[in-house]
Design an enzyme around this catalytic site. Structure first.
Site, PDB file in Angstrom:
ATOM      1  N   ASN A   9       0.857  -1.194   0.000  1.00 47.76           N
ATOM      2  CA  ASN A   9       0.000   0.000   0.000  1.00 47.76           C
ATOM      3  C   ASN A   9       0.890   1.239   0.000  1.00 47.76           C
ATOM      4  O   ASN A   9       1.498   1.559   1.015  1.00 47.76           O
ATOM      5  CB  ASN A   9      -0.896  -0.037   1.249  1.00 47.76           C
ATOM      6  CG  ASN A   9      -1.706   1.234   1.418  1.00 47.76           C
ATOM      7  OD1 ASN A   9      -1.837   2.025   0.485  1.00 47.76           O
ATOM      8  ND2 ASN A   9      -2.255   1.426   2.612  1.00 47.76           N
ATOM      9  N   LYS A  11      -0.028   4.280  -0.197  1.00 48.55           N
ATOM     10  CA  LYS A  11      -0.693   5.465   0.380  1.00 48.55           C
ATOM     11  C   LYS A  11      -0.498   6.653  -0.577  1.00 48.55           C
ATOM     12  O   LYS A  11      -0.529   6.468  -1.784  1.00 48.55           O
ATOM     13  CB  LYS A  11      -0.171   5.743   1.788  1.00 48.55           C
ATOM     14  CG  LYS A  11      -0.183   4.495   2.662  1.00 48.55           C
ATOM     15  CD  LYS A  11       0.087   4.761   4.098  1.00 48.55           C
ATOM     16  CE  LYS A  11       0.169   3.438   4.842  1.00 48.55           C
ATOM     17  NZ  LYS A  11       0.227   3.597   6.273  1.00 48.55           N
ATOM     18  N   HIS A  98      -9.257   0.864   5.544  1.00 43.43           N
ATOM     19  CA  HIS A  98      -7.941   1.110   6.162  1.00 43.43           C
ATOM     20  C   HIS A  98      -8.128   2.067   7.341  1.00 43.43           C
ATOM     21  O   HIS A  98      -8.957   2.980   7.287  1.00 43.43           O
ATOM     22  CB  HIS A  98      -6.979   1.703   5.124  1.00 43.43           C
ATOM     23  CG  HIS A  98      -5.566   1.734   5.612  1.00 43.43           C
ATOM     24  ND1 HIS A  98      -5.121   2.698   6.489  1.00 43.43           N
ATOM     25  CD2 HIS A  98      -4.522   0.898   5.390  1.00 43.43           C
ATOM     26  CE1 HIS A  98      -3.848   2.456   6.772  1.00 43.43           C
ATOM     27  NE2 HIS A  98      -3.467   1.359   6.118  1.00 43.43           N
ATOM     28  N   GLU A 100      -6.550   4.535   8.319  1.00 39.95           N
ATOM     29  CA  GLU A 100      -6.389   5.972   8.005  1.00 39.95           C
ATOM     30  C   GLU A 100      -7.674   6.530   7.409  1.00 39.95           C
ATOM     31  O   GLU A 100      -8.032   7.682   7.663  1.00 39.95           O
ATOM     32  CB  GLU A 100      -5.194   6.167   7.059  1.00 39.95           C
ATOM     33  CG  GLU A 100      -3.881   5.959   7.805  1.00 39.95           C
ATOM     34  CD  GLU A 100      -2.726   5.463   6.962  1.00 39.95           C
ATOM     35  OE1 GLU A 100      -2.778   5.531   5.725  1.00 39.95           O
ATOM     36  OE2 GLU A 100      -1.747   4.975   7.577  1.00 39.95           O
ATOM     37  N   GLU A 170      -4.754  -5.195  11.117  1.00 37.24           N
ATOM     38  CA  GLU A 170      -3.727  -4.164  11.247  1.00 37.24           C
ATOM     39  C   GLU A 170      -3.916  -3.407  12.563  1.00 37.24           C
ATOM     40  O   GLU A 170      -4.715  -2.452  12.626  1.00 37.24           O
ATOM     41  CB  GLU A 170      -3.854  -3.162  10.095  1.00 37.24           C
ATOM     42  CG  GLU A 170      -3.684  -3.781   8.724  1.00 37.24           C
ATOM     43  CD  GLU A 170      -3.194  -2.749   7.723  1.00 37.24           C
ATOM     44  OE1 GLU A 170      -2.104  -2.945   7.181  1.00 37.24           O
ATOM     45  OE2 GLU A 170      -3.883  -1.749   7.518  1.00 37.24           O
ATOM     46  N   GLY A 176       2.969   2.132  10.778  1.00 35.49           N
ATOM     47  CA  GLY A 176       3.871   3.256  10.564  1.00 35.49           C
ATOM     48  C   GLY A 176       4.655   3.660  11.798  1.00 35.49           C
ATOM     49  O   GLY A 176       5.293   4.715  11.814  1.00 35.49           O
ATOM     50  N   SER A 216       4.041  -2.254  10.382  1.00 37.38           N
ATOM     51  CA  SER A 216       5.507  -2.269  10.484  1.00 37.38           C
ATOM     52  C   SER A 216       6.109  -3.624  10.125  1.00 37.38           C
ATOM     53  O   SER A 216       7.106  -4.050  10.715  1.00 37.38           O
ATOM     54  CB  SER A 216       5.955  -1.813  11.876  1.00 37.38           C
ATOM     55  OG  SER A 216       5.524  -0.486  12.111  1.00 37.38           O
TER      56      SER A 216
END
Ligand code: PEP
Length: 253
Positions: A9, A11, A98, A100, A170, A176, A216
């Site tokens: 991904n 992003k 996701h 985010e 996730e 991240g 990560s």
């Protein structure tokens, strides 16, 4: 049937030139020493999909994914992209939910259920993301939290439709941050997710579902994570922006 999958991904990273260069590098590395039994998915920003699709035509087994889609068929939704448009651009997979998008674009479980329907109705494969924030993990309520996400966005599906869905667990505290879930934490959650899916769709359907880990994941920890019984691959953010790292992760199976 359950597949091993590694999806990158990107992003909101990479210009078109940088994206073309990265995919060429990945395709070359994969061709040099073919990878067996892993579905490789590149998930760039929407605007690069058509160009990357042209580049990839001769380069199976790399598939294209999209990072999102709109919940409607078509219409006056300025700035949005439909599942049918993605399909016509060579996309095979679509990431839905996701963290985010849930956090910054207020995507609710109900909205995500509608997006899942769009993806499936257009013959695409959703990669449905679930995962808990740190506060939930600290109160040891991660299973209930994730089960609610799964129930609200997926349990309206028929068993046949569910059979096409890929799940990505996730934990938000690992995305991240450089902090990865331990092997024990990942296996425990993936197994719990599979059991929850089995409680509604049955053992066989749950057993055939690919459940990816995201957060990560990098070359140094992918082998340990991918060796776990209920981990069927990874959804990779940061490490997918580097061709060598991404291919090292692919080769971790
Ligand atoms: C992600 O955003 O889906 C992700 C897993 O990111 P990272 O690998 O950078 O933690």
């Amino acid at each position: 049937m359950k597949k091993n999958i590694v999806a990158g991904n990107w992003k909101m990273h990479k210009s078109l030139d940088e994206g073309l260069k990265l995919v060429s590098e990945i395709a070359t590395l994969v061709k040099e020493a073919p990878v067996n039994e892993v579905e490789i998915i590149i998930v760039p920003p929407f605007i690069h999909l058509t160009a990357l699709n042209k580049l990839l035509q001769d380069n199976d087994p790399i598939q294209l994914g999209a990072q999102n889609c709109n919940e409607h068929d078509s219409g006056a939704y300025t700035g949005e992209v439909s599942a049918a448009m993605l399909k016509s651009s060579g996309v095979v997979y679509v990431i839905i939910g996701h963290s985010e998008r849930r956090a910054y674009f207020n995507e609710s479980d109900e909205l995500l259920a509608a997006k899942i329907n769009q993806v499936l109705n257009n013959g695409l494969i959703p990669i449905f993301c679930c995962g808990e924030p740190l506060s939930v993990r600290e109160s040891n309520s991660q299973e209930d939290f994730v089960f609610t996400q799964l129930t609200n966005s997926l349990f309206h599906l028929s068993k046949e439709s569910f059979g096409k869905v890929v799940i990505a667990y996730e934990p938000i505290w690992a995305i991240g941050t450089g902090v990865t879930a331990s092997a024990a934490q990942a296996q425990e959650m993936h197994k719990a997710i599979r059991n929850h899916l089995a409680s509604h769709f049955g053992q066989e359907a749950a057993g055939n579902c690919s459940i990816l880990y995201g957060g990560s994941c990098k070359p140094s920890n992918a082998k340990e994570l991918f060796a776990l019984n209920d981990v069927d691959g990874g959804l990779i953010g940061g490490a997918s922006l580097n061709g060598t790292d991404f291919v090292d992760i692919i080769r971790s199976f």
